[in-house]
Structure formats: structure tokens, C-alpha cells
Design a protein around this motif. Structure first.
Motif, PDB file in Angstrom:
ATOM      1  N   MET B   1       0.842  -1.209   0.000  1.00  9.19           N
ATOM      2  CA  MET B   1       0.000   0.000   0.000  1.00  9.19           C
ATOM      3  C   MET B   1       0.879   1.262   0.000  1.00  9.19           C
ATOM      4  O   MET B   1       1.899   1.303   0.666  1.00  9.19           O
ATOM      5  N   CYS B   2       0.463   2.248  -0.753  1.00  7.87           N
ATOM      6  CA  CYS B   2       1.214   3.501  -0.794  1.00  7.87           C
ATOM      7  C   CYS B   2       1.067   4.224   0.546  1.00  7.87           C
ATOM      8  O   CYS B   2      -0.039   4.420   1.039  1.00  7.87           O
ATOM      9  N   CYS B   7      -3.523   4.204  -1.421  1.00  5.33           N
ATOM     10  CA  CYS B   7      -4.064   3.392  -2.504  1.00  5.33           C
ATOM     11  C   CYS B   7      -3.229   2.111  -2.676  1.00  5.33           C
ATOM     12  O   CYS B   7      -2.184   1.962  -2.061  1.00  5.33           O
ATOM     13  N   SER B   8      -3.718   1.211  -3.528  1.00  6.57           N
ATOM     14  CA  SER B   8      -3.038  -0.086  -3.616  1.00  6.57           C
ATOM     15  C   SER B   8      -2.034  -0.176  -4.766  1.00  6.57           C
ATOM     16  O   SER B   8      -1.442  -1.211  -4.988  1.00  6.57           O
ATOM     17  N   PRO B  10       1.346  -0.004  -6.289  1.00  6.38           N
ATOM     18  CA  PRO B  10       2.702   0.095  -5.747  1.00  6.38           C
ATOM     19  C   PRO B  10       3.585   0.998  -6.612  1.00  6.38           C
ATOM     20  O   PRO B  10       3.262   1.263  -7.767  1.00  6.38           O
TER      21      PRO B  10
END
Lengths: 134, 257
Positions: B1-2, B7-8, B10
């Protein structure tokens, strides 16, 4: 447990840099620590929670980039990774080696927030900063 | 996750906000200590004093070795000692009883000496006494095989004691300390006939495993006294450092800055 002394030295450098740039707060602090530096990353992390804070470093975060040991053989010139108590050339077995990396204890970078662009702003923050340095 | 936006996706970058700036420093974490250490070293060099940082575990025989060293030198070199311990003046008093000039630093709870403590000590413990400059200053560090290795004091040489009762694998267990050594003194060698688990050869092999050729000397400073190799090494280093026939200006230069 000399990591607290090391961490206090780190925070002195961080605070001086923040003051120099007139920053409002400090974000991510990146340090580079090698296995031959004599500093344990985990203990440094613990010490950081004590050394941080009380001022514009309240929200600071410590990022430790752990480096590995690389040695170069002075006999055959081969380069390889090593561990602290086995610093031998992987090619010829010689112990006469030079350390290329692994003894670092470096403050790499500091993320600073709220850097002002007006002179008026600067004046008030300088006064505040100096107080914390007495 | 960032870590920034949660958000997902990378590996995507966020631009730094306008008032955020990452400053590259690339400076040693110990730069304040190292700066003080350099200052100390300049001071020692002006005074023509060779400074030896003596380190070991507690009880390896540092103080005993210094007592016997002074006796063996028999006035050939003017020596002085700065002692580091957490508490008590015991070691400095012990050395003074033997006629050795000594100054005690008590660190409280700190596990090591640092360059600032040495600088402070020099203000109270000048490198000239009775108009005679100190030829060799020993700093007997806090007994500890971990922390003292990380702090430069301004010394010229590091000497690490390894006593035979500690085990021959100490260099492999404490590599950072033993790697810093310019000389390893294997102390309490008179006990070797009674110890079946200490081999000098294994100790030397353990040291070589650290990737350098640290010289090793044997010493016994207890009931049986055999410290010739060590004294010879010390006098050799002293003569390489500066001729003992000091210039008449040496005493003046030794006043603390």
C-alpha cells in the motif's frame, strides 16, 4: 547501549538543519547504518522515540537504510559480501581485505515541512528555534 | 500500500508539496564527537604526546597492566593515565599510589568515554606536569567491548586486551571492537597452563577472520610478570610518533586550547 548518545547527536544535526532552513516541522529522517558501525538499527529505533519530540520534531519519522558489508581482496582483487566476523576473500580465502562498504553511520537526508518564503515568517521562527537550542 | 495516499498501486511517486523539501546531508552521525576528537588530537600532537586508548571487558587487567608498564619503563617515558569508570575514583587512586599521574572520569551511567569528556578532562589534567611534558597518555576506557569502539577520542592508537579467562572466540563475538585494534594484548597468559579451553592459535585465527592483520602480544602482569613484548611495542610506537628528545618549546605548546 550507546545508541541513545548516537541518536541525540543525530537529533542535534536534524534540529540545526531544520533551523537553518526555517522549517516548521521535520518529516522523514533517513540514515544509513552499516553492520560495522557498532550501531544496532533496532536499538537506534527505540532511542529515536526518546530523542525525538518536544518541538518541531514531534512528527519526525526515522528511516534506517541498513547497508551490507562488501570487501575487496588485497591479494587477488576479488570483491564479495561478508559478515562482521568473517571478513575473508571468498575467492582465495585471504584475510587481507579492504572494506568497500558496511561501516557507514550517515545522516543521508532530512525531509523538512513548512519552509517559508517570506522574511517576516522567518524572523519569528528563528527566535523560537533558538530557544530550543539554549 | 502507498504510504502517502493509501491506494493499492505500488511504486508510484507523489510530488513533494511546495513547502516540503528534502535536504541531502550525507554527514556522519558522529560528526560532533569526531570534530571534538580531531581537536583533541591536534592538542596531543602539539604537546608531542602519544595517546593510547585502552579497551577491554571489565576485569581483563587494564589497570594492572598500566601499573606494571610504569614499573617496566622505569622513568624512560613520562606517562599519565585518564581513567574512565561509571563510578568511584578507585582506579585513579590505585595508580597514584604507584606513583603514576592519573585523572578519573566518572561517567555516571554512560557506557563509554567520548571526545567531549576527554576534552573536559584535559582542562583539569594538563599534558605538562612539573615542567615535564607527557610522552604517553593512556586512556583507560570504560570496561565494555561494545560501546567504546564507536567513539573516537582523539587517540593515536587503540589497544584491546583479551584476557585468557574470557575465551579465545571474543574477537568473533565482538568484531567491531577488535577490528578497531592496532594491537591486541592477550593478558593473564600466566594462567594458560591451567586453562584447557583457551588457545592462542584460535584467538589469532578469530582475529584474522575480521579481515586484518592485527598484531598480538602476550602479557602476564599478575604474580608472574612478563610484559616485555608489550613494552617493546609501546616504546617502538612512541619513537615512531615523535623523538622523545623533545624540543624546548614542547612544554609551552602543551597548554590546553
Amino acid at each position: 547501549m550507546h545508541e541513545l548518545a548516537v541518536c541525540n547527536a543525530l537529533m542535534n544535526q536534524v534540529r540545526a538543519t531544520a533551523l537553518q532552513h526555517d522549517a516548521e516541522s521535520v518529516g522523514r529522517i533517513t540514515v544509513r547504518v552499516g553492520p560495522l558501525s557498532g550501531v544496532e538499527p533496532d536499538l537506534l529505533r527505540h532511542a529515536f522515540t526518546i530523542a525525538r519530540g518536544g518541538d518541531y520534531t514531534d512528527q519526525a519519522e526515522l528511516v534506517i537504510e541498513a547497508t551490507t558489508i562488501r570487501i575487496r581482496c588485497r591479494v587477488c582483487g576479488h570483491e564479495n559480501e561478508a559478515v562482521p566476523n568473517r571478513m575473508l576473500c571468498a575467492a582465495c580465502g585471504a584475510y587481507n581485505v579492504a572494506v568497500c562498504s558496511g561501516d557507514e553511520l550517515l545522516l543521508a537526508s532530512i525531509e523538512l515541512h513548512g519552509i517559508p518564503d517570506s522574511g517576516a515568517n522567518r524572523k519569528s521562527k528563528n527566535a523560537q528555534g533558538e530557544e530550543t537550542h539554549v | 500500500m502507498c504510504e502517502t495516499c493509501g491506494c493499492s498501486i505500488p511504486d508510484h511517486a507523489h510530488p513533494e508539496p511546495a513547502d516540503t523539501h528534502t535536504v541531502d546531508v550525507l554527514k556522519g552521525l558522529m560528526s560532533s564527537n569526531d570534530h571534538a576528537a580531531e581537536h583533541n588530537r591536534e592538542h596531543f600532537d602539539r604537546a608531542g604526546t602519544l595517546v593510547v586508548n585502552l579497551m577491554s571487558s571489565p576485569g581483563a587487567g587494564k589497570t594492572r597492566l598500566l601499573e606494571q608498564t610504569a614499573a617496566a619503563l622505569d622513568g624512560r617515558l613520562n606517562i599519565a593515565v585518564i581513567e574512565g569508570d561509571l563510578e568511584t575514583e578507585n582506579d585513579a587512586e590505585r595508580l597514584r599510589r604507584g606513583g603514576i599521574r592519573a585523572h578519573q572520569i566518572t561517567t555516571g551511567s554512560a557506557c563509554h568515554l567520548d571526545a567531549h569528556l576527554i576534552h573536559q578532562a584535559l582542562h583539569e589534567f594538563p599534558l605538562v606536569h612539573d615542567e615535564k611534558p607527557v610522552d604517553v597518555l593512556f586512556v583507560e576506557n570504560v570496561g565494555n567491548l561494545v560501546c567504546p569502539a564507536a567513539f573516537d577520542l582523539g587517540q593515536h592508537l587503540n589497544v584491546v586486551l583479551l584476557s585468557t579467562t574470557e575465551g579465545d572466540d571474543k574477537p568473533a563475538k565482538y568484531p567491531v571492537m577488535f577490528r578497531a585494534a592496532d594491537l591486541v594484548v592477550v593478558s593473564k597468559c600466566d594462567l594458560l597452563p591451567m586453562l584447557d579451553d583457551f588457545s592462542l592459535e584460535r584467538a589469532k585465527a578469530s582475529l584474522k577472520g575480521l579481515g586484518n592483520e592485527t598484531p598480538v602480544v602476550q602479557a602476564a602482569a599478575g604474580r608472574q610478570i612478563e610484559i616485555g613484548e608489550w613494552v617493546e611495542w609501546l616504546e617502538q610506537k612512541r619513537s615512531e610518533h615523535l623523538p622523545v628528545s623533545a624540543s624546548p618549546h614542547r612544554a609551552e605548546a602543551a597548554t590546553v586550547a
